[in-house]
Design a protein around this motif. Sequence first.
Motif, PDB file in Angstrom:
ATOM      1  N   LEU A 299      -5.712 -15.392   7.167  1.00 36.94           N
ATOM      2  CA  LEU A 299      -6.327 -16.687   7.426  1.00 36.94           C
ATOM      3  C   LEU A 299      -5.833 -17.285   8.730  1.00 36.94           C
ATOM      4  N   SER A 300      -4.562 -17.067   9.028  1.00 37.05           N
ATOM      5  CA  SER A 300      -4.004 -17.563  10.283  1.00 37.05           C
ATOM      6  C   SER A 300      -4.607 -16.840  11.478  1.00 37.05           C
ATOM      7  N   THR A 301      -4.764 -15.524  11.349  1.00 32.72           N
ATOM      8  CA  THR A 301      -5.287 -14.716  12.456  1.00 32.72           C
ATOM      9  C   THR A 301      -6.749 -15.012  12.741  1.00 32.72           C
ATOM     10  N   GLU A 302      -7.557 -15.196  11.669  1.00 28.41           N
ATOM     11  CA  GLU A 302      -9.011 -15.287  11.826  1.00 28.41           C
ATOM     12  C   GLU A 302      -9.579 -16.682  11.587  1.00 28.41           C
ATOM     13  N   GLY A 303      -8.724 -17.666  11.322  1.00 23.65           N
ATOM     14  CA  GLY A 303      -9.226 -19.015  11.123  1.00 23.65           C
ATOM     15  C   GLY A 303     -10.055 -19.170   9.864  1.00 23.65           C
ATOM     16  N   GLY A 304      -9.684 -18.457   8.794  1.00 23.72           N
ATOM     17  CA  GLY A 304     -10.426 -18.518   7.538  1.00 23.72           C
ATOM     18  C   GLY A 304      -9.928 -19.613   6.617  1.00 23.72           C
ATOM     19  N   LYS A 305     -10.565 -19.722   5.464  1.00 22.31           N
ATOM     20  CA  LYS A 305     -10.212 -20.727   4.471  1.00 22.31           C
ATOM     21  C   LYS A 305     -10.103 -20.096   3.091  1.00 22.31           C
ATOM     22  N   LYS A 306      -9.079 -20.504   2.350  1.00 22.05           N
ATOM     23  CA  LYS A 306      -8.938 -20.040   0.974  1.00 22.05           C
ATOM     24  C   LYS A 306      -9.861 -20.865   0.078  1.00 22.05           C
ATOM     25  N   LEU A 307     -10.622 -20.172  -0.791  1.00 24.05           N
ATOM     26  CA  LEU A 307     -11.562 -20.844  -1.677  1.00 24.05           C
ATOM     27  C   LEU A 307     -11.078 -20.922  -3.116  1.00 24.05           C
ATOM     28  N   PHE A 308     -10.408 -19.843  -3.607  1.00 22.37           N
ATOM     29  CA  PHE A 308     -10.111 -19.777  -5.039  1.00 22.37           C
ATOM     30  C   PHE A 308      -9.114 -18.657  -5.287  1.00 22.37           C
ATOM     31  N   THR A 309      -8.286 -18.849  -6.308  1.00 19.63           N
ATOM     32  CA  THR A 309      -7.339 -17.821  -6.739  1.00 19.63           C
ATOM     33  C   THR A 309      -7.414 -17.690  -8.256  1.00 19.63           C
ATOM     34  N   GLY A 310      -7.402 -16.457  -8.749  1.00 16.78           N
ATOM     35  CA  GLY A 310      -7.454 -16.284 -10.196  1.00 16.78           C
ATOM     36  C   GLY A 310      -7.560 -14.833 -10.615  1.00 16.78           C
TER      37      GLY A 310
ATOM     38  N   VAL B  28     -11.671  -6.190  -1.939  1.00 21.56           N
ATOM     39  CA  VAL B  28     -12.144  -5.716  -3.238  1.00 21.56           C
ATOM     40  C   VAL B  28     -13.663  -5.621  -3.156  1.00 21.56           C
ATOM     41  N   GLY B  29     -14.207  -4.448  -3.439  1.00 26.22           N
ATOM     42  CA  GLY B  29     -15.639  -4.226  -3.313  1.00 26.22           C
ATOM     43  C   GLY B  29     -16.410  -4.576  -4.566  1.00 26.22           C
ATOM     44  N   THR B  30     -17.689  -4.800  -4.403  1.00 22.87           N
ATOM     45  CA  THR B  30     -18.532  -5.110  -5.563  1.00 22.87           C
ATOM     46  C   THR B  30     -18.622  -3.930  -6.523  1.00 22.87           C
ATOM     47  N   GLU B  31     -18.397  -2.719  -6.001  1.00 25.23           N
ATOM     48  CA  GLU B  31     -18.438  -1.547  -6.877  1.00 25.23           C
ATOM     49  C   GLU B  31     -17.091  -1.238  -7.515  1.00 25.23           C
ATOM     50  N   THR B  32     -16.003  -1.858  -7.005  1.00 31.25           N
ATOM     51  CA  THR B  32     -14.664  -1.560  -7.524  1.00 31.25           C
ATOM     52  C   THR B  32     -14.045  -2.736  -8.265  1.00 31.25           C
ATOM     53  N   VAL B  33     -14.621  -3.928  -8.168  1.00 33.66           N
ATOM     54  CA  VAL B  33     -14.061  -5.090  -8.858  1.00 33.66           C
ATOM     55  C   VAL B  33     -14.064  -4.831 -10.362  1.00 33.66           C
ATOM     56  N   ARG B  34     -12.996  -5.227 -11.050  1.00 33.26           N
ATOM     57  CA  ARG B  34     -12.891  -4.907 -12.475  1.00 33.26           C
ATOM     58  C   ARG B  34     -12.123  -6.008 -13.210  1.00 33.26           C
ATOM     59  N   TYR B  35     -12.293  -6.014 -14.498  1.00 35.49           N
ATOM     60  CA  TYR B  35     -11.624  -7.000 -15.347  1.00 35.49           C
ATOM     61  C   TYR B  35     -10.106  -6.929 -15.160  1.00 35.49           C
ATOM     62  N   GLY B  36      -9.493  -8.103 -15.070  1.00 33.66           N
ATOM     63  CA  GLY B  36      -8.045  -8.183 -14.997  1.00 33.66           C
ATOM     64  C   GLY B  36      -7.469  -8.213 -13.603  1.00 33.66           C
ATOM     65  N   GLN B  37      -8.259  -7.900 -12.581  1.00 30.92           N
ATOM     66  CA  GLN B  37      -7.743  -7.942 -11.217  1.00 30.92           C
ATOM     67  C   GLN B  37      -7.347  -9.360 -10.825  1.00 30.92           C
ATOM     68  N   ARG B  38      -6.201  -9.483 -10.176  1.00 29.33           N
ATOM     69  CA  ARG B  38      -5.774 -10.756  -9.618  1.00 29.33           C
ATOM     70  C   ARG B  38      -6.304 -10.840  -8.190  1.00 29.33           C
ATOM     71  N   VAL B  39      -7.143 -11.824  -7.942  1.00 32.00           N
ATOM     72  CA  VAL B  39      -7.827 -11.877  -6.652  1.00 32.00           C
ATOM     73  C   VAL B  39      -7.713 -13.268  -6.028  1.00 32.00           C
ATOM     74  N   THR B  40      -7.863 -13.274  -4.715  1.00 31.68           N
ATOM     75  CA  THR B  40      -7.980 -14.507  -3.948  1.00 31.68           C
ATOM     76  C   THR B  40      -9.285 -14.431  -3.168  1.00 31.68           C
ATOM     77  N   VAL B  41     -10.092 -15.456  -3.289  1.00 38.18           N
ATOM     78  CA  VAL B  41     -11.381 -15.503  -2.602  1.00 38.18           C
ATOM     79  C   VAL B  41     -11.226 -16.366  -1.359  1.00 38.18           C
ATOM     80  N   VAL B  42     -11.588 -15.803  -0.210  1.00 37.11           N
ATOM     81  CA  VAL B  42     -11.483 -16.542   1.050  1.00 37.11           C
ATOM     82  C   VAL B  42     -12.823 -16.490   1.766  1.00 37.11           C
ATOM     83  N   ALA B  43     -12.977 -17.355   2.747  1.00 43.81           N
ATOM     84  CA  ALA B  43     -14.163 -17.347   3.601  1.00 43.81           C
ATOM     85  C   ALA B  43     -13.733 -17.215   5.049  1.00 43.81           C
ATOM     86  N   LEU B  44     -14.478 -16.417   5.812  1.00 39.52           N
ATOM     87  CA  LEU B  44     -14.250 -16.257   7.240  1.00 39.52           C
ATOM     88  C   LEU B  44     -15.517 -16.679   7.977  1.00 39.52           C
TER      89      LEU B  44
END
Length: 368
Positions: free
Chosen positions: A237-248, A315-331
Amino acid sequence: MSKVELKTISLEEIEALAVGAWILGTGGGGSPYLGLLNLRRLYAEGHRVQLMSPLDLDDEDWVAVVSNMGAPLVGQERLADSRNIARAVRMQEEINGIKFRAVMSVEIGGGNGVQALMAAAHLGIPVVDADCMGRAFPEAQMTSVAIGDLRPYPCTLYDPRGIEAVVTKVPSWKWMERASRKICVEMGSIASTSKAPRTGREVKDWGIHFTTTKAIRIGRAVQEANRRHEDPIAALLSTEGGKKLFTGKIVDVARRTTEGFLRGSAMVDGSDADRGTKLTLSFQNEWIVAWRGEEAIATSPDLICVLDSVNGHGVGTETVRYGQRVTVVALPAPAVLTSPRGLEFVGPRAFGYDLDYRSLFAPAEAGA
């Protein structure tokens, strides 16, 4: 042909490119891992790939524009072979009676971010430090060259069983998407493709420049943070000026392969500051809309990236799976995509969502 400076891409840079391209893929473009394995093998055999600036192209140079087309889930099952994409490029040369000066990816995101390098290793030509999306998108008309109304044909498609197909002429980019997608589905929902050849002038005017070096920069930032036991997502986020949207944690995934696309949704149950709330991510190969309840908090063309909360990898749409701990960001998206004409091609309505685009990186009225 003018003499230009070419930079040999090191294997270390290719490793970083794979990490960065997977993040820029916004869930799509296919995993870069199999392409990375191909390039490791090619480098071990003595092949090398060189990178050139798009600004060093002569106006009359021909540039091949390549990608794997199809549903990312199929790419998990059919192993990549660098000779396939090289053959698609040779088909274009044979059909048009031209010789390519260089090759570039149609999209820097995901596995397609390394397809140009795989082709270049076999063809002995450099890779242009540019693409046509600055990320990944699922359809042929969702490119900067389509926004620029450049010619959409011909397109070559190659299948390793020996099937070679050419879409010789279409009236529009949407028709190129429809015709080539039908061929791709018959090939098993994945095909190696070489899009309409571009001139050096067209790449300089309508290409999205220096995206290969951008992906390498992103990958290095994440890798270095991991080596130092620091937060790789904060580094990104620091390098690319992105924003954190959600963690879970991923608590539900619904996906299906249909008409050559991977479609569906994933639900994230919030943790930390987001505890007690949920985020739903809608996708068509790529993450397209992020919903908090009924509110769309992020939409295409802003890059919605789902990252592993520990190592910061995509994390890809074909590899995302139940139980993964993820952070969603926007660039932030390239400016050409957020222009009024660009939004006709890649905004929320281009994917069937009755939503106005509101950039997370500009005033609310931007892009309207």
